[in-house]
Write a protein that holds these residues in place. Structure first.
Motif, mmCIF file in Angstrom:
data_model
loop_
_atom_site.group_PDB
_atom_site.id
_atom_site.type_symbol
_atom_site.label_atom_id
_atom_site.label_comp_id
_atom_site.label_asym_id
_atom_site.label_seq_id
_atom_site.Cartn_x
_atom_site.Cartn_y
_atom_site.Cartn_z
ATOM 1 N N VAL A 1 36.981 31.533 40.121
ATOM 2 C CA VAL A 1 36.850 31.771 41.201
ATOM 3 C C VAL A 1 36.849 33.058 40.817
ATOM 4 N N ALA A 2 37.356 33.409 39.891
ATOM 5 C CA ALA A 2 36.311 35.287 39.335
ATOM 6 C C ALA A 2 35.789 34.808 39.271
ATOM 7 N N ALA A 3 35.462 34.024 38.176
ATOM 8 C CA ALA A 3 33.905 34.215 37.929
ATOM 9 C C ALA A 3 33.245 33.877 38.772
ATOM 10 N N LEU B 1 45.904 39.177 42.116
ATOM 11 C CA LEU B 1 44.274 39.149 43.572
ATOM 12 C C LEU B 1 45.007 39.348 44.479
ATOM 13 N N VAL B 2 45.992 40.078 44.885
ATOM 14 C CA VAL B 2 46.505 40.746 46.281
ATOM 15 C C VAL B 2 46.559 42.079 46.158
ATOM 16 N N ARG B 3 46.798 42.935 44.719
ATOM 17 C CA ARG B 3 46.703 44.143 45.196
ATOM 18 C C ARG B 3 45.316 44.799 44.197
ATOM 19 N N GLY B 4 44.761 43.693 44.339
ATOM 20 C CA GLY B 4 43.819 44.273 43.429
ATOM 21 C C GLY B 4 43.493 44.946 41.768
ATOM 22 N N ASP C 1 28.738 23.805 48.448
ATOM 23 C CA ASP C 1 28.914 25.726 48.089
ATOM 24 C C ASP C 1 30.048 25.124 47.101
ATOM 25 N N PRO C 2 29.970 26.292 45.759
ATOM 26 C CA PRO C 2 30.570 26.539 44.272
ATOM 27 C C PRO C 2 31.743 26.458 44.690
ATOM 28 N N LEU C 3 32.500 27.274 45.680
ATOM 29 C CA LEU C 3 33.400 27.579 46.579
ATOM 30 C C LEU C 3 33.899 26.301 46.394
ATOM 31 N N ALA C 4 33.517 25.730 47.189
ATOM 32 C CA ALA C 4 34.527 24.410 47.720
ATOM 33 C C ALA C 4 34.260 23.774 46.710
ATOM 34 N N ALA C 5 33.088 23.280 45.904
ATOM 35 C CA ALA C 5 33.763 22.786 45.383
ATOM 36 C C ALA C 5 34.469 23.053 44.164
ATOM 37 N N LEU C 6 34.834 23.836 43.750
ATOM 38 C CA LEU C 6 35.886 24.890 42.791
ATOM 39 C C LEU C 6 37.389 23.501 43.533
ATOM 40 N N ILE C 7 37.277 24.279 44.967
ATOM 41 C CA ILE C 7 38.516 23.669 45.681
ATOM 42 C C ILE C 7 38.726 22.335 45.398
ATOM 43 N N LEU C 8 37.651 21.539 45.530
ATOM 44 C CA LEU C 8 37.857 20.218 45.291
ATOM 45 C C LEU C 8 38.310 20.170 44.086
ATOM 46 N N PHE C 9 37.553 20.379 42.982
ATOM 47 C CA PHE C 9 38.277 20.761 41.560
ATOM 48 C C PHE C 9 39.690 20.930 41.297
ATOM 49 N N GLU D 1 41.599 38.961 32.597
ATOM 50 C CA GLU D 1 40.816 40.602 32.827
ATOM 51 C C GLU D 1 39.743 40.460 31.949
ATOM 52 N N ALA D 2 39.582 39.580 31.283
ATOM 53 C CA ALA D 2 37.576 39.445 30.788
ATOM 54 C C ALA D 2 36.476 39.129 31.999
ATOM 55 N N LEU D 3 37.135 38.363 32.874
ATOM 56 C CA LEU D 3 36.116 37.539 34.029
ATOM 57 C C LEU D 3 36.076 38.518 35.117
ATOM 58 N N ILE D 4 37.195 39.043 35.429
ATOM 59 C CA ILE D 4 36.765 39.581 36.793
ATOM 60 C C ILE D 4 35.697 41.080 36.455
ATOM 61 N N ALA D 5 34.309 40.909 37.000
ATOM 62 C CA ALA D 5 33.507 42.075 37.425
ATOM 63 C C ALA D 5 34.080 43.218 37.169
ATOM 64 N N PRO D 6 33.644 44.443 36.676
ATOM 65 C CA PRO D 6 34.265 45.888 36.541
ATOM 66 C C PRO D 6 33.079 46.295 37.835
#
Lengths: 142, 183
Positions: B69-71, A55-58, B25-33, A135-140
């Motif tokens: 968050v990644a999704a 997350l920090v270094r990409g 806001d999805p991000l705010a909802a996530l934090i609350l989750f 790895e699968a979730l982060i978009a390329p």
């Protein structure tokens, strides 16, 4: 929502946190017999350290397995678990009968030792799967 | 009677869940989750289940939040005006009736920690009395999960691996398909 990686604060924070997270993960793994925790929790904690770094270094974390390495981790973890089961079979016990291993220990000690091997397998598998999913979730990068 | 600390925590759990559902806001909802998950972890710890609490804090609160968050990071949120769903009154009535039935049924549950309860009278006494000497594990949960119930845990490990493989096979293909649509 694309932000630049690598702020000095994030970098320093991660540098301070990650060694402690790793040591805590190992502690949870080694101490799962006597205190809350075990392979599953340890695996998640170890994966957390690496994902924090990602997350920090990409894309250039500088440490930790690639997606392929994570896959190998996950599969070998499950293989260690199943292999312990078949090993017990080979020594004349039932499948996953940990007391069948001919170790110079009392039965409960043998079971505890085999349990630790199995827990390590579970930890490896869980950590690997967490990394795979991340790895699968982060978009390329496009 | 519910102890006061438990009651406060339960109110907070319900409040954060409601706030997470209401957020736009999805991000705010996530934090609350995530807050909801951490409160659940605290509740489990309070109820004497530190292993479950540990897992909830590590996996439910931390890892799941990062995954979501990644999704979100890679997708475009679709936010439109919120329409009240059709048949809302009927659904509400059904929910209230089901909730009332469950609440009435809960009165028949045994007290927490009751040694006479059916769930505690089957194999638990054997595990509790002999677990430490038979498995060599002073943490009874580890002894049960890895030793007495080793088959189940092996099955779980395979389920986990299958889930990871499915993610690896399906999601990157979806990214690829989207990029081809865009070009």
């Amino acid at each position: 929502m694309r932000l630049r990686f690598g702020s000095a604060i994030l970098d320093t924070g991660a540098r301070v946190l990650i060694p402690f997270i790793l040591i805590f993960g190992l502690y949870v793994l080694f101490h799962g017999h006597d205190s809350p925790g075990g392979g599953f929790q340890a695996g998640v904690i170890l994966a957390t350290a690496w994902i924090l770094l990602r997350l920090v270094r990409g894309n250039d974390p500088g440490w930790g397995p690639e997606a392929r390495g994570a896959l190998v981790m996950a599969i070998s973890g499950v293989a260690i678990y199943a292999g312990t089961g078949f090993g017990a079979l080979a020594f004349g016990g039932a499948f996953l009968d940990y007391a069948a291993f001919p170790l110079p220990l009392p039965p409960a000690g043998t079971r505890a030792a085999a349990t630790f091997v199995v827990e390590s397998g579970v930890g490896l598998a869980v950590a690997g799967v967490m990394l795979i999913i991340y790895e699968a979730l982060i978009a390329p990068e496009s | 009677m519910i102890p006061p600390l438990d009651a406060v925590l339960l109110v907070l759990v319900v409040a954060s869940a409601a706030a997470a559902l209401e957020g736009r806001d999805p991000l705010a909802a996530l934090i609350l989750f995530g807050v909801f998950s951490f409160q659940c972890a605290a509740f489990y710890a309070l109820e004497g289940a530190p292993d479950v609490s540990f897992t909830e804090a590590a996996l439910g609160a931390t890892m799941a939040t990062v995954f979501f968050v990644a999704a979100i990071h890679g997708t475009t949120p679709m936010l439109g005006p919120r329409h009240p769903p059709k048949g809302g009154r009927f659904s509400l009535a059904v929910l209230l009736a089901a909730g009332a039935a469950l609440g009435l049924a809960a009165r028949g549950l045994p007290v927490t920690g009751d040694p006479e309860a059916p769930a505690a009278a089957h194999v638990s006494p054997r595990y509790i009395e002999r677990g430490a000497e038979e498995t060599g594990a002073r943490n009874l949960v580890t002894g049960v999960v890895v030793d007495y119930r080793g088959y189940d845990t092996l099955g779980e490990a395979f389920v986990l691996l299958t889930a990871g493989l499915a993610c690896l096979l399906i999601i990157p293909a979806a990214w690829l398909g989207r990029r081809e649509d865009a070009s």
